[in-house]
Design a protein around this motif. Sequence first.
Motif, PDB file in Angstrom:
ATOM      1  N   THR A  76       0.838  -1.205   0.000  1.00 31.50           N
ATOM      2  CA  THR A  76       0.000   0.000   0.000  1.00 31.50           C
ATOM      3  C   THR A  76       0.865   1.244   0.000  1.00 31.50           C
ATOM      4  N   GLN A 136      -3.380   4.213  -1.057  1.00 36.45           N
ATOM      5  CA  GLN A 136      -3.730   3.747  -2.399  1.00 36.45           C
ATOM      6  C   GLN A 136      -3.081   2.402  -2.681  1.00 36.45           C
ATOM      7  N   VAL A 160      -0.807   8.741  -8.015  1.00 26.64           N
ATOM      8  CA  VAL A 160      -0.505   9.238  -6.672  1.00 26.64           C
ATOM      9  C   VAL A 160       0.044  10.661  -6.747  1.00 26.64           C
TER      10      VAL A 160
END
Lengths: 378, 146
Positions: free
Chosen positions: A269, A316, A331
């Motif tokens: 993650t 994310q 991102v």
Amino acid sequence: MNNTGKLKLSSSELDLDRPNIEDYLPSGSSVQQERLGKLRLYMCDLLDISPSLFEAAGAIVDDSFTRCFKSNPPEPWNWNVYLLPLWCCGVVIRYLILFPFRVLVLTLGWIIFLSSFIPVNFLLKGNDDMRRKIERCLVEMICSFFVASWTGVVNYHGPRPCMRPRQVFVANHTSMIDFIILEQMTAFAVIMQKHPGWVGLLQSTILESVGCIWFNRSEAKDREIVARKLRNHVQGANNNPLLIFPEGTCVNNHYTVMFKKGAFELGCTVCPVAIKYNKIFVDAFWNSRKQSFTTHLLQLMTSWAVVCDVWYLEPQNLKPGETPIEFAERVRDIISIRAGLKKVPWDGYLKYSRPSPKHREGKQKSFAESVLRRFEEN
Amino acid sequence: MGTTSSLLTQYDIEEVQEHCNHLFSQQEIVSLYQRFCQLDRNAKGFISADEFLSVPEFAMNPLSQRLLKMVDGLNFKDFVAFLSAFSAKASAQQKIELIFKVYDTDRNGKVSFKDMLEVLKDLSGSFMSDDQREVSPTICMLPSIA
């Protein structure tokens, strides 16, 4: 890594506080596009090099890469009879009152830190767990002292990072103080370029205790070694959460350059963190070409305050069918929108090296193809 | 950072404007000066080839080496004069002169077929063979009068 099709500057990317020179240089490429619609090859397609020349001249006059690293000096505001004495008073207060006081605070912090860190490091050698916990707290404490020494006003938004395995934190990078500001809240492990001087000494002694990974920009083989170290760190449950600055270099807090994909292919993650400094108080951009870190710190310690906002954003994950590069861009989008930064399609390492020939080859290929395609028609 | 427009006096601006035949306004010259100082890192008074190549958008351009020969080591006045050919107010004559200079690498005042092939080579790189480059001018259509 770079999308050559997007090199044309749009006026939305340009600073509004300077006249736009691009307005005065007509874009030559529109002529080329007109002709591209026609399928026949004309002599002027071969001879007219003005689109390339216009692009080159446009790059000389202004380019989005150099703008990322420009430290804008603040506009002078002390130009008249009553503002100048006010400013002089301000200078006196900052340099003669605030600065010595801040140096005192910092020295005090170091004394407390070193007198606790060194004994703990030696005495609790056996008891790793306990030692790590205490060292973590001590590092957080010394970072708080640093932030206090600049009268740092940091607004943290969002849930605080917690220690979970298989997660990585990524943030935009403006100066090495980014690390100190984030470290004050949570003891991160970080991946950094090894610096010379006293900074290097700090890196090898204190930062080792929170678990840091070193890299060397100039070594080519380094990348695989570093990738392996990153993977190992992230798998370990006892390691501090890892903080990575994927831009790879300091940018002036108005733009973000392309993120390196290393942090995004670790299979874990990614938690984005956005940092935005308020320039009214001080420009926190560390222009490493112009200042040493010591000068930069002194500049911070002689200004009024360092005010910034830190947003911890939603974690994310790699979406199915998404490549690491697309993930990195997604991102970067999230961070740029949150911190109000503009994105530029450049690799930060171009600060240190020339662009690789494959970018030029992209342009050559499209030109050659447009000519050859029309050979058949003629 | 570098110098601001306060180091450029009104006399200097007018001199530079004269030199480039008034193709740039005074505000444009001031902005160009800020850019010049930004590129000229150690305030030498000219921009070296290396400093030009530190702009990635310029370094990636296929014609960068040719332009570099023309623009390397110019002082600010000549730098502005060089860029004035790109201004919208420049005459077609001036623009064509610049294109001619880019083609004519050996500075003999003539552009030969060889010069043309060299430029085509810069623009197309390894994506066109020498034969294809030699053939391309011969198969061009003539522009229609309509």
